[in-house]
Design a protein around this motif. Structure first.
Motif, PDB file in Angstrom:
ATOM      1  N   LEU A  33      -8.018   4.327  -7.429  1.00 30.81           N
ATOM      2  CA  LEU A  33      -8.083   2.977  -6.848  1.00 30.81           C
ATOM      3  C   LEU A  33      -9.384   2.316  -7.289  1.00 30.81           C
ATOM      4  N   LYS A  34      -9.294   1.136  -7.912  1.00 34.73           N
ATOM      5  CA  LYS A  34     -10.474   0.442  -8.453  1.00 34.73           C
ATOM      6  C   LYS A  34     -10.471  -1.017  -7.975  1.00 34.73           C
ATOM      7  N   GLN A  35     -10.781  -1.228  -6.721  1.00 34.65           N
ATOM      8  CA  GLN A  35     -10.717  -2.571  -6.137  1.00 34.65           C
ATOM      9  C   GLN A  35     -11.729  -3.539  -6.747  1.00 34.65           C
ATOM     10  N   ASP A  36     -12.891  -3.018  -7.153  1.00 34.62           N
ATOM     11  CA  ASP A  36     -13.938  -3.889  -7.679  1.00 34.62           C
ATOM     12  C   ASP A  36     -13.533  -4.572  -8.979  1.00 34.62           C
TER      13      ASP A  36
ATOM     14  N   GLU B 298       0.795  -1.229   0.000  1.00 33.78           N
ATOM     15  CA  GLU B 298       0.000   0.000   0.000  1.00 33.78           C
ATOM     16  C   GLU B 298       0.828   1.280   0.000  1.00 33.78           C
ATOM     17  N   GLU B 299       2.148   1.175   0.084  1.00 31.04           N
ATOM     18  CA  GLU B 299       2.985   2.373   0.177  1.00 31.04           C
ATOM     19  C   GLU B 299       2.735   3.381  -0.955  1.00 31.04           C
ATOM     20  N   PRO B 300       2.665   2.933  -2.240  1.00 30.91           N
ATOM     21  CA  PRO B 300       2.408   3.903  -3.321  1.00 30.91           C
ATOM     22  C   PRO B 300       1.076   4.646  -3.181  1.00 30.91           C
ATOM     23  N   LEU B 301       0.108   4.040  -2.486  1.00 29.89           N
ATOM     24  CA  LEU B 301      -1.199   4.683  -2.331  1.00 29.89           C
ATOM     25  C   LEU B 301      -1.104   5.956  -1.509  1.00 29.89           C
ATOM     26  N   PHE B 302      -0.092   6.030  -0.631  1.00 28.79           N
ATOM     27  CA  PHE B 302       0.090   7.238   0.173  1.00 28.79           C
ATOM     28  C   PHE B 302       0.484   8.440  -0.692  1.00 28.79           C
ATOM     29  N   HIS B 303       0.987   8.179  -1.910  1.00 28.70           N
ATOM     30  CA  HIS B 303       1.448   9.251  -2.799  1.00 28.70           C
ATOM     31  C   HIS B 303       0.420   9.612  -3.873  1.00 28.70           C
ATOM     32  N   ILE B 304      -0.671   8.859  -3.950  1.00 34.99           N
ATOM     33  CA  ILE B 304      -1.555   8.977  -5.106  1.00 34.99           C
ATOM     34  C   ILE B 304      -2.164  10.378  -5.226  1.00 34.99           C
TER      35      ILE B 304
END
Length: 368
Positions: free
Chosen positions: A143-146, A118-124
Motif C-alpha cells: 500500500l503506497k498512499q503517498d 478496501e475489500e482487496p486490502l483484506f487479502h493483501i
C-alpha cells in the motif's frame, strides 16, 4: 507454377512450420532452434509485420495486479493462478536475460493498481505470502498512499505498488526477437496468408493458395486471436483493446504502469506522454471482434477516464488512437497442447503475451 529455384529454397519442406510471427511465434521458434539446432524452422505471417496484439499493446511488463490475482484465484483456484503468475514472472525474467534494458526500453519503474474500495486490502497479506516463493519478496504488493498525490491521480482512494513490474517498447522487443531468429537461421514468409492445413501420415501440408503448398514434419499454431479460422473447437473469445496516446505533457508526474478495475483499464507514461487503454468491459459485445478499429463510444469513455482519474483539471490533446486484438477464454490459462500427430498450438494469451510467450515457447519445444 513455381520455379525449381523457389521450390528448392523458399518453398522446400521444413522440419517445423509456425503460423504467426507475434511474440508467441518468435519465442517458440527461438526455443525450438536452441533446443534442436539441426531442425529447419519456417515462420509464416500473413501481414508485412507482426500484428494482432504484439505490436499493438500497451508495452506493459507485468504479471498481474492484486485484484486480478484475487479474481483469478476465485475463478480458477490458487493452483492454476500461481502457476500462471509463475509463468508470467519467469517470462519477464527471461526477456531481461536475453536483451539489455536500453535495447527494448525496459524500465523497472514499478506497477501500480488504483483501488476505490478496501475489500482487496483484506487479502493483501495472504496473497503476498503465496507469491513470496515466486517473486522472492515478503511484500509483492504494498500500500503506497503517498504516491497518489505524487503522481497527481484523481478518484483514487488506495494505491498498491508492485516493485517487480515495469514497461518496455513492444516494437523494439519484436525487432530484437527477429534479429535473434535471423541469427539462429530461422526463416520467414511475411505477407503470406495460410488458406488451410492438411495432415497425412507423412507430413503436414500448409496451403498458401488453391494450388500451392509447403510441407513440414510438424506444424505449430501461434495465431492467438485469429486461431478460430483453423481450430474451431477451442474456447477463444475475441477481445479488442482500444488505446490512446496523448501529446507531450509538460511537468507530467505520472511514472510507471497502472491498472484499474481488475486490469480492464491500464495506463502508463511513455516519456512525458500518457498511454491509456482498455474499457472493453463497458461494451463487451462490440469489442469481440478482429476489426482493427476504434469506436467513438469507447474513445470518449477513455478520454473521460483520462480527465477524471489520470490527469484531473488538465487540458489534454490526443496524438494517436489504435487497437489490438487479444484472445481470452473462460479462464486465463493459455492453450498450449498437441492437437494431433503433427500439429500443436500455443494460443489464448489473455492479454499477457509479453510475459507468457517466452515460457510458452519453451513448453512447445519440449512437446515436439
Amino acid at each position: 507454377m513455381n520455379s525449381v529455384w523457389e521450390l528448392d529454397t523458399f518453398y522446400r519442406k521444413r522440419d517445423v512450420i509456425i503460423i504467426g510471427a507475434g511474440f508467441s511465434g518468435l519465442w517458440t521458434a527461438i526455443s525450438i532452434k536452441e533446443k534442436y539446432p539441426e531442425k529447419s524452422v519456417l515462420i509464416i505471417e500473413r501481414n508485412c509485420i507482426p500484428l494482432g496484439a504484439s505490436t499493438r499493446n500497451a508495452g506493459f511488463a507485468c504479471f498481474g495486479s492484486l485484484t486480478e490475482v484475487i479474481a483469478d484465484s476465485q475463478k480458477m483456484g490458487w493452483g492454476k493462478t500461481l502457476e500462471l503468475v509463475t509463468m508470467r514472472f519467469d517470462g519477464l525474467q527471461k526477456i531481461q536475460h536475453y536483451f539489455k534494458n536500453d535495447e527494448i526500453d525496459f524500465e523497472l519503474t514499478g506497477g501500480y493498481e488504483i483501488l476505490n474500495n478496501e475489500e482487496p486490502l483484506f487479502h493483501i497479506d495472504s496473497v503476498n505470502e503465496k507469491l513470496k516463493a515466486i517473486t522472492g519478496l515478503d511484500q509483492t504488493y504494498i500500500l503506497k498512499q503517498d504516491k497518489i498525490q505524487e503522481f497527481g491521480l484523481g478518484k483514487s482512494e488506495f494505491l498498491i505498488e508492485n516493485p517487480c513490474e515495469g514497461s518496455l517498447h513492444s516494437g523494439k522487443l519484436l525487432q530484437k526477437l527477429l534479429e535473434k531468429c535471423h541469427e539462429l537461421k530461422i526463416e520467414f514468409l511475411f505477407g503470406t496468408e495460410v488458406e488451410k492445413i492438411d495432415e497425412t501420415e507423412e507430413n503436414a501440408e500448409v496451403y498458401l493458395s488453391a494450388d500451392f503448398s509447403i510441407k513440414a514434419d510438424q506444424l505449430i499454431y501461434c495465431t492467438n486471436a485469429f486461431t478460430s479460422k483453423f481450430l474451431e473447437k477451442e474456447n477463444i473469445i475475441l477481445a479488442r483493446g482500444q488505446i490512446l496516446l496523448t501529446e507531450p505533457i509538460e511537468g507530467l508526474k505520472l511514472k510507471g504502469t497502472f491498472h484499474y478495475d481488475e486490469g480492464y483499464y491500464y495506463f502508463r507514461n511513455l516519456g512525458n506522454r500518457v498511454l491509456l487503454g482498455g474499457g472493453r468491459n463497458q461494451d463487451f459485445k462490440t469489442e469481440e471482434t478482429t476489426a482493427f478499429e476504434t469506436t467513438e463510444f469507447l474513445q470518449n469513455h477513455l478520454e473521460n477516464f483520462l480527465k477524471e482519474v489520470i490527469l484531473p483539471h488538465q487540458h489534454i490533446k490526443i496524438a494517436l488512437r489504435w487497437s489490438g486484438i487479444m484472445a481470452m477464454g473462460e479462464e486465463k490459462t493459455p492453450i498450449v497442447k498437441q492437437l494431433s500427430e503433427r500439429q500443436f498450438c500455443a494460443v489464448r494469451l489473455s492479454g499477457m503475451g509479453v510475459a507468457l510467450a517466452p515460457k510458452i515457447g519453451e513448453m512447445i519445444a519440449e512437446m515436439i
